[in-house]
Design an enzyme around this catalytic site. Structure first.
Site, PDB file in Angstrom:
ATOM      1  N   THR A 186     109.179 101.946   1.693  1.00  0.00           N
ATOM      2  CA  THR A 186     108.950 100.573   1.960  1.00  0.00           C
ATOM      3  C   THR A 186     107.568 100.483   2.781  1.00  0.00           C
ATOM      4  O   THR A 186     107.230 101.817   3.264  1.00  0.00           O
ATOM      5  CB  THR A 186     109.875  99.574   2.634  1.00  0.00           C
ATOM      6  N   GLU A 331     113.829  98.491  -3.091  1.00  0.00           N
ATOM      7  CA  GLU A 331     115.221  98.878  -2.991  1.00  0.00           C
ATOM      8  C   GLU A 331     115.997  98.397  -4.367  1.00  0.00           C
ATOM      9  O   GLU A 331     117.025  99.053  -4.298  1.00  0.00           O
ATOM     10  CB  GLU A 331     115.654  97.669  -1.704  1.00  0.00           C
ATOM     11  N   LYS A 440     108.914  76.322   9.014  1.00  0.00           N
ATOM     12  CA  LYS A 440     110.113  75.168   9.735  1.00  0.00           C
ATOM     13  C   LYS A 440     109.601  74.240  10.206  1.00  0.00           C
ATOM     14  O   LYS A 440     109.147  74.229  11.417  1.00  0.00           O
ATOM     15  CB  LYS A 440     111.225  76.260  10.465  1.00  0.00           C
ATOM     16  N   TRP A 445     112.421  73.076   5.722  1.00  0.00           N
ATOM     17  CA  TRP A 445     111.675  74.072   5.143  1.00  0.00           C
ATOM     18  C   TRP A 445     110.666  73.770   4.271  1.00  0.00           C
ATOM     19  O   TRP A 445     110.749  73.011   3.486  1.00  0.00           O
ATOM     20  CB  TRP A 445     112.506  75.309   4.272  1.00  0.00           C
TER      21      TRP A 445
END
Length: 543
Positions: A186, A331, A440, A445
């Protein structure tokens, strides 16, 4: 009762064997690091991959040994994909855009036994070589005529000399299909990079799925130019899927600017290409500035970050190019969703068709996904609510190398992706944000991705990013950060006016700041950690 079918292992060497036998003359074209265009066929690639495998064995590389590559998309890197994995060693693709300390860290963490490096990337290896603990051989991917001298690395090996000594008659070994085949780390934006260790089985199943016509349409009439780098998530699996399908491959080498990509698209009659939005933005701008059209390209696969609606429109309307948006992760090998039109949807009006493409796509067969709340409870998949996206499947990671990052792995093989999204009743996935990037505000959101995509449609805006900034009343409010197009005189008022009616009123950014360039990470994604650092002392006017 078990079925009475043969149980033959799925091995990556079978792909190059198949392409070399049945598509020997289908071309692999490369803009080389040295400069000239190189051409050969899958038959040549098979022979040279075997020569490479024999050379690796001569260097003492054996089953399970990691072998690093620091290289662009070229025919030699293609040979490494098959020559390394084909003998049961582990192809470890290293991103040359990573910081030097991360390059050294992952080479040591992987315990690489050798590193193959492109000519113009050799300084990276020279810089970290004193810190490499397990590397015994460094091979420069060039011929003797271009071979550099290095006082920092002893006994540099020349790729062409190394394989020229070999007969290329190797019979690929047979081993367990669950044997590790390749390794990709990653990007390490938070903490050290983590290793994702693919198997032959996972890679083969992913490749078969990817070459499915409903995922990435390819056949012997296709010509594929993968701009997505081979050092990132196995080039989205395309360098395995293309030879499976007998598709011509065009590799761009180190030159990824708009002019160079357009030249290859045009001269090689490319029908399908793949890359991240920043690459396509440069290409679209180059075409617009020079009044050019992509004449042969039928489709482009775009992933890595959300595709702005304005970019989708430009491809379809200016070039008659269908955009396939894909979502996935290192992944996940990496494909999880792609744009897929159901029966009748291609005939929809442009605005409705583009709206389908602007979503992250629908799940590909084999990738199971759902959304959960913070307590782990399943949420409805009817588009009514956002939640944490979790996935599982035969090509999805079950653990990071050496036990890193355990918190992302849940019961029943579910993997926590870190994305927040909605899943609609027809399976369409709408990525709201990365969990660490969602804003937030007042307990609700705000999607930074939606704001960015909306702003990208404003005339004069080249690129936009949105971060949350502390607010005494609302906790956080959105700050929009914009890069102007060359010679554009777009203002804050212009952008806010443009956004009216396109987003909820309470989503409207509290301010717009203009900067020269938005930072990007090693895989082309906007680096919001750097933007937060850059604006850490900034105060919103509404605060």
């Amino acid at each position: 009762m078990l079925g009475l079918m043969q149980d033959r292992p799925l091995l990556i060497s079978q792909i190059i064997d198949f392409a070399g036998r049945y598509y020997p003359d289908v071309e692999i074209v490369t803009r080389t690091v040295e400069g000239p265009i190189h051409r050969y066929g899958y038959g040549d690639a098979l022979r040279r991959s075997k020569q490479l495998a024999e050379a690796l064995q001569g260097l003492g590389i054996k089953l399970g040994d990691p072998v690093g590559t620091i290289a662009w998309n070229t025919y030699r890197h293609f040979e490494l994909y098959f020559g390394i994995s084909g003998i049961g060693a582990v192809l470890h693709t290293i991103n040359p855009r990573l910081a030097p300390e991360h390059v050294a860290y992952i080479a040591n963490h992987a315990e690489d036994k050798a590193i193959f490096v492109d000519l113009n990337l050799l300084p990276i290896v020279e810089g970290v070589y004193p810190h490499l603990k397990t590397v015994k051989h460094v091979v420069v991917m060039t011929d003797r005529a271009h071979m550099p001298a290095s006082s920092k690395i002893p006994n540099l090996l020349c790729y062409e000399e190394l394989i020229a000594k070999q007969p290329g008659t190797l019979t690929w070994p047979i081993f367990d299909e669950k044997t590790a085949s390749s390794l990709c780390y990653t990007s390490g934006t938070t903490g050290n990079p983590k290793g994702v260790l693919y198997s032959h089985r996972s890679t083969m199943i992913h490749s078969i799925m990817a070459s499915n016509g409903s995922a990435i349409p390819m056949n012997p009439d296709s010509t594929l130019l993968p701009v997505v780098p081979m050092f990132h998530a196995n080039a989205w699996g395309l360098v395995y899927a293309a030879p499976m399908c007998g598709a011509k491959l065009v590799f761009p080498g180190p030159k990824l600017d708009g002019a160079s990509i357009y030249e290859l698209l045009d001269k090689e009659k490319v029908t399908l290409s793949a890359g991240v939005p920043t690459v396509w933005l440069a290409l679209l701008d180059y075409c617009a500035q020079n009044k050019l059209k992509m004449s042969s390209v039928k489709r482009t696969l775009i992933g890595g970050s959300a595709v702005p609606f304005a970019m989708i429109e430009r491809f379809w309307k200016d070039h008659d190019v269908e955009v396939i948006q894909g979502w996935g992760m290192t992944e996940m090998s990496p494909l999880g969703t792609v744009t897929r039109f159901n029966r009748g949807e291609r005939e929809l009006p442009d605005s409705e068709r583009f709206a389908i493409t602007a979503k992250a796509g629908r799940p590909v067969f084999g990738c199971d996904m759902k959304i959960i709340d913070d307590a782990g409870n399943d949420l409805p998949q009817d588009g009514s609510v956002s939640g944490n996206l979790v996935v599982r499947g035969p090509w999805i990671v079950k653990g990071y190398m050496k036990g890193d990052g355990k918190g992302q792995f849940l019961e029943d093989d579910w993997f926590m992706t870190g994305d927040v999204c909605k899943i609609e009743a027809d399976g369409s996935v709408v990525i709201t944000d990365r969990s660490k990037d969602v804003i937030k505000s007042g307990g609700e959101w705000i999607s930074s991705i939606d704001l960015e995509n909306a702003a990208m449609g404003c005339p004069g805006v080249a690129e936009a990013a949105v971060i949350g900034v502390a607010h005494p009343k609302w906790d956080e409010r959105p700050l929009m950060i914009v890069v102007k197009r060359p010679d554009a005189d777009v203002t804050k008022a212009d952008i806010l006016k443009f956004l009216e009616g396109k987003i909820a009123k309470w989503w409207m950014p509290d301010d717009v700041q203009f900067i020269e360039a938005i930072p990007h990470g090693a895989t082309g994604k906007i680096l919001k950690t750097a933007l937060r650092k850059q604006f850490e002392d900034y105060k919103l006017p509404t605060a």
